[in-house]
Design an enzyme around this catalytic site. Sequence first.
Site, PDB file in Angstrom:
ATOM      1  N   GLN A 138      -4.841  -5.109   6.822  1.00  0.00           N
ATOM      2  CA  GLN A 138      -5.851  -6.006   6.251  1.00  0.00           C
ATOM      3  C   GLN A 138      -5.857  -7.383   6.903  1.00  0.00           C
ATOM      4  OE1 GLN A 138      -8.121  -5.106   4.053  1.00  0.00           O
ATOM      5  NE2 GLN A 138      -7.293  -3.126   3.399  1.00  0.00           N
ATOM      6  N   HIS A 176       0.871  -1.176   0.000  1.00  0.00           N
ATOM      7  CA  HIS A 176       0.000   0.000   0.000  1.00  0.00           C
ATOM      8  C   HIS A 176       0.912   1.232   0.000  1.00  0.00           C
ATOM      9  CE1 HIS A 176      -2.876   2.946   1.654  1.00  0.00           C
ATOM     10  NE2 HIS A 176      -3.831   2.120   1.310  1.00  0.00           N
ATOM     11  N   CYS A 208      -4.601   2.516  -3.788  1.00  0.00           N
ATOM     12  CA  CYS A 208      -3.356   2.950  -3.144  1.00  0.00           C
ATOM     13  C   CYS A 208      -2.256   1.913  -3.308  1.00  0.00           C
ATOM     14  CB  CYS A 208      -3.572   3.249  -1.664  1.00  0.00           C
ATOM     15  SG  CYS A 208      -4.658   4.629  -1.394  1.00  0.00           S
ATOM     16  N   ASP A 230       2.688  -4.910   7.958  1.00  0.00           N
ATOM     17  CA  ASP A 230       1.503  -4.085   7.751  1.00  0.00           C
ATOM     18  C   ASP A 230       0.273  -4.972   7.930  1.00  0.00           C
ATOM     19  OD1 ASP A 230      -0.685  -2.766   6.785  1.00  0.00           O
ATOM     20  OD2 ASP A 230       0.191  -2.248   4.846  1.00  0.00           O
TER      21      ASP A 230
HETATM   22  C1  LIG Z   1      -2.688  -2.916   3.333  1.00  0.00           C
HETATM   23  C2  LIG Z   1      -2.935  -1.538   3.842  1.00  0.00           C
HETATM   24  N1  LIG Z   1      -1.950  -0.872   4.454  1.00  0.00           N
HETATM   25  C3  LIG Z   1      -2.122   0.369   4.925  1.00  0.00           C
HETATM   26  C4  LIG Z   1      -3.319   1.024   4.787  1.00  0.00           C
HETATM   27  C5  LIG Z   1      -3.406   2.422   5.304  1.00  0.00           C
HETATM   28  O1  LIG Z   1      -4.348   2.555   6.316  1.00  0.00           O
HETATM   29  P1  LIG Z   1      -4.804   4.029   6.728  1.00  0.00           P
HETATM   30  O2  LIG Z   1      -5.330   4.679   5.490  1.00  0.00           O
HETATM   31  O3  LIG Z   1      -5.862   3.809   7.724  1.00  0.00           O
HETATM   32  O4  LIG Z   1      -3.617   4.727   7.264  1.00  0.00           O
HETATM   33  C6  LIG Z   1      -4.374   0.360   4.158  1.00  0.00           C
HETATM   34  C7  LIG Z   1      -5.705   0.977   3.974  1.00  0.00           C
HETATM   35  O5  LIG Z   1      -5.941   2.029   3.446  1.00  0.00           O
HETATM   36  C8  LIG Z   1      -4.171  -0.940   3.673  1.00  0.00           C
HETATM   37  O6  LIG Z   1      -5.145  -1.588   3.055  1.00  0.00           O
END
Ligand SMILES: Cc1ncc(COP(=O)(O)O)c(C=O)c1O
Lengths: 422, 422, 149, 149
Positions: free
Chosen positions: A216, A136, A379, A213
């Site tokens: 998910q 992401h 993203c 991370d």
């Molecule tokens: C795999 C993953 N990592 C990081 C994020 C970032 O999360 P956030 O936007 O809540 O900071 C997301 C979701 O947007 C995600 O799906």
Amino acid sequence: MTSLLAATTYDVAAVRADFPVLAREVNGRPLVYLDNASSSHKPRQVLDAEREFVEQHYSNVHRGVHTLSQEATDAYEAARERVARFLHAPDAREVVFTKNATEAYNLVAYSFGNAKAGSRFALGPGDEVCVTEMEHHSNLVPWQMLCERTGATLRWIPLTDGGRLDLTDLDTLVNERTKVLAFVHVSNILGTTNPVDVLVARAKQVGALTLLDGAQSAPHQPVDVAALDVDFFVLTGHKMLAPSGIGVLWGRRELLDVMPPFLGGGSMIEVVQMAGSTYAPSPERFEAGTPVISQAVALAAACDYLDDLGLERVHAHEQLLTARLIEGIRGLDGVQVIGPDSMHLRGAAVSFAIEGVHPHDVGQSLDELGIAVRVGHHCAAPVCRRYGVPATTRASSYLYNTEGEIDALLEGITTVQRFWSR
Amino acid sequence: MTSLLAATTYDVAAVRADFPVLAREVNGRPLVYLDNASSSHKPRQVLDAEREFVEQHYSNVHRGVHTLSQEATDAYEAARERVARFLHAPDAREVVFTKNATEAYNLVAYSFGNAKAGSRFALGPGDEVCVTEMEHHSNLVPWQMLCERTGATLRWIPLTDGGRLDLTDLDTLVNERTKVLAFVHVSNILGTTNPVDVLVARAKQVGALTLLDGAQSAPHQPVDVAALDVDFFVLTGHKMLAPSGIGVLWGRRELLDVMPPFLGGGSMIEVVQMAGSTYAPSPERFEAGTPVISQAVALAAACDYLDDLGLERVHAHEQLLTARLIEGIRGLDGVQVIGPDSMHLRGAAVSFAIEGVHPHDVGQSLDELGIAVRVGHHCAAPVCRRYGVPATTRASSYLYNTEGEIDALLEGITTVQRFWSR
Amino acid sequence: MSESLYQEIILDHYRNPHHKGLRDPYDVEVHHVNPTCGDEVTLRVKVAGGLVQDVSYEGQGCSISQASTSVMTDLVIGKPVDEALQTGEAFLALMQSRGQLEPDEDVLEDGIAFAGVSRYPARVKCALLGWMAWKDATAQAVTTGEAAP
Amino acid sequence: MSESLYQEIILDHYRNPHHKGLRDPYDVEVHHVNPTCGDEVTLRVKVAGGLVQDVSYEGQGCSISQASTSVMTDLVIGKPVDEALQTGEAFLALMQSRGQLEPDEDVLEDGIAFAGVSRYPARVKCALLGWMAWKDATAQAVTTGEAAP
Ligand SMILES: Cc1ncc(COP(=O)(O)O)c(C=O)c1O
Ligand SMILES: Cc1ncc(COP(=O)(O)O)c(C=O)c1O
């Protein structure tokens, strides 16, 4: 259509009743919300817990001796303990509250950037940071920026055609120069579940720190940070029944205790003089300013909700739905899954392409049918580039979705195909 | 006791009814909440607006074409416009949502640190940052850290014995080398209101950027960022009827448009490739990851609440209460105001010392009487050092406090004196 | 489905885009991307004697972005640059109107079919992609043309 | 007022602190600060023959921190270091008990008056300031003593 797994062992209808929005109609059709990988809805229980706290026990935390301040501090610290239990973390002081997952990655990356030369966190030319091609943006851009600031080199593990990490060159990509290996547990665009053990083992061989991370994974399956054996783990509240505005960085105590601070300000300090300051131990060191107080209380309630239901059962339910969706797509002409198209090591996010129809048009057309899916690069633009698509359509289920909703989506896809092939 | 100002022109009892916590008893006595400089309570209207949004229109923002996503994006962007209106900002895109005020100062300080040499934001040895000796740690430590990272020099405007800025050496302290002048609008510990015009005029003479810490002004008086003529203005939601977890950085469009990014991640990008990324324009550039969505909606409702009541009237009401408190203290033996002890240019925070009783004991004893005040250094430790006290007791009123509550505090102080002189 | 958004005119332009394909001669070529959805367009303009002589393009994207680019070429090719730019402003105003503006068919011709798009903020950028590319390219062409002796 | 927190014993020690003032001879002097409230203590220890010979201190702070330091000196001076450290652990356990522990008067003597403080988390650090300084100084004194020939 046969189910790959045993039927759900909790009452989905009862769960749905906890989420008012699920009773909504969209464009005259019952809402089918399959955009959970982007953000989940929040049950009454979570909203009630936050409201009760705000209406009866709210105050700023940490700095007061008056009753409300003590009650608020107790609630906030109890939330920290609740999240630690949720993650099976050995020590609540390893839980740092942030505003989202994104802040957590940046916290670690900036802390490293703030480290003095010689510190185990310091980075410079010749050092490397390794990520994967399926990250992401939130777990990619902070490392790009860190490398740009420090002169370190960013490397990445590429993807196979089947949507998995290509580990062929792992030993070259993660090597003695590697300071950090940051990677996603379950991909939000491909649905892939990554082999944490393999990557952690290699990182340990070369002494690299690992950041997982879990944005998910934590909402969808039991997480045990001790068993995963990583150094840092990140989650974000809004994808797991909590409000927007809260995330969590979990880190090993011995690392957090020596890591340089990131945001400067109130509460993260020890002694402040005009000419310079010293800093509090973690977790306070990393929670500058007034923290996300009522959101932490809500996140704790979300942990209760998930643990009460049982994350094993939530996971089993979602696997059922995901299998049904993948099987269903396989039965359709001109629709292709982007990412693993079997249930082997995968989560609930399913990206797909409909031949001849742009994802934007797919998403818009499904919305006309009351079906909410996400379209775009999610993203994770490098993944789209890797698979030669400008964007994907992604359906992602959660604990409140039903088999009927998956069938509605499959039928919706057929309707979309019909409309766009006129 | 005479009132310095005309009587309040709104119905305080009706306002109080909007705040359930104000009906609480603490230690068997009606709660007298005078810790508003630390954080305010939140009215039903704000909580209802957030809940209605979360229960009916919630989704992640910015990235979806489905109906909920559009509704959520509309609500989020409408909140941005609402806050712009609240601040009399010319352009809603000048409003950046953060998690609190602290993140906002860090955002600016780190952006400067990320600037390439030659950029107007870049800092290095020989450059200077100027703050004041009465800054909250949140508007001090980020600048200390920035100076440490860049080799720039931190300077500060000292205080007079009377709790005001000593501007004698202003022209030396703010000089051609000064890149930023960051200072507090209304002090959270002394109550002092600073002469923004004088400081901004000097900064303009030397081409320094100005950042005004409005954490204690925006909740209590009308703010017009255009009239203040500063470059950046910061507020924090939880002190102005909104939930914890949201703050605002306002900045001139032409500055935000060219300022380097701070947090990296989703939504703040333009094109992401593994090897490097380009960034979106502001405000998106500074809002990485899932933003504080429902908190922004709540903050907009808080702006409605404040503007409906009228900040002039709120201010007048608080001036009335503050004058009553200061006058009352003046009538007590052995109690001394720390900070301006007249109503000339001062806000609602009143710090005081009771001879022979440690502030901790004062706070605890008042709590026994149901009176919530804050004790400690109020995240402004250098101020305590300046006035030779380990800590202060601080009472700070807000729109829902009454003259009766001020009188209860004054009586409480007498009770405390009696108890501790036994 | 989606009658308000996917007007028949839009679908027609999407299925049979006008003036598509990159052609010579041209003064300026630009490449524009919509980063949030990955839509992109490569676009060429030829300006001469104050007239938009030709606009040619290649691109990939959703129905809205493709159809809107096609409609745009119909509206600007052959027009005086000034007038074409004014048409562009009228289209931009329509897109930003959130469904509140009654489009002028005399000015926007097939472009009026996009009135409904303005009620879908997430799609407005799609509808503007080709127009923005054209405006950028034209501005460059005009500047270059003036700068040339 | 505050009967549960401000026990008469605490107030007595606060008004008439025992063993206060810095004295010679001493092995180690430490300075501890509670950054959240500004309380501070300068404390000296003299250890000999495995016994806590003397503890002397100066400081400023609230009633709880001052009284607790006074009680601490009563409890440790003249005791074997090991036993004094155990008493310290017992006091620490009481402070962390959030009102759930019944203190042992044989071990903690006047220290039992602080049982109520454990229900006020914001004040626990006050009650521990002197103890922590003493523990720190004693550890240093013991190490230095051992290291010395
Ligand atoms: C795999 C993953 N990592 C990081 C994020 C970032 O999360 P956030 O936007 O809540 O900071 C997301 C979701 O947007 C995600 O799906
Ligand atoms: C003057 C002043 N500046 C900054 C802050 C920091 O605000 P926050 O803690 O919400 O970041 C505060 C309040 O704590 C304050 O009073």
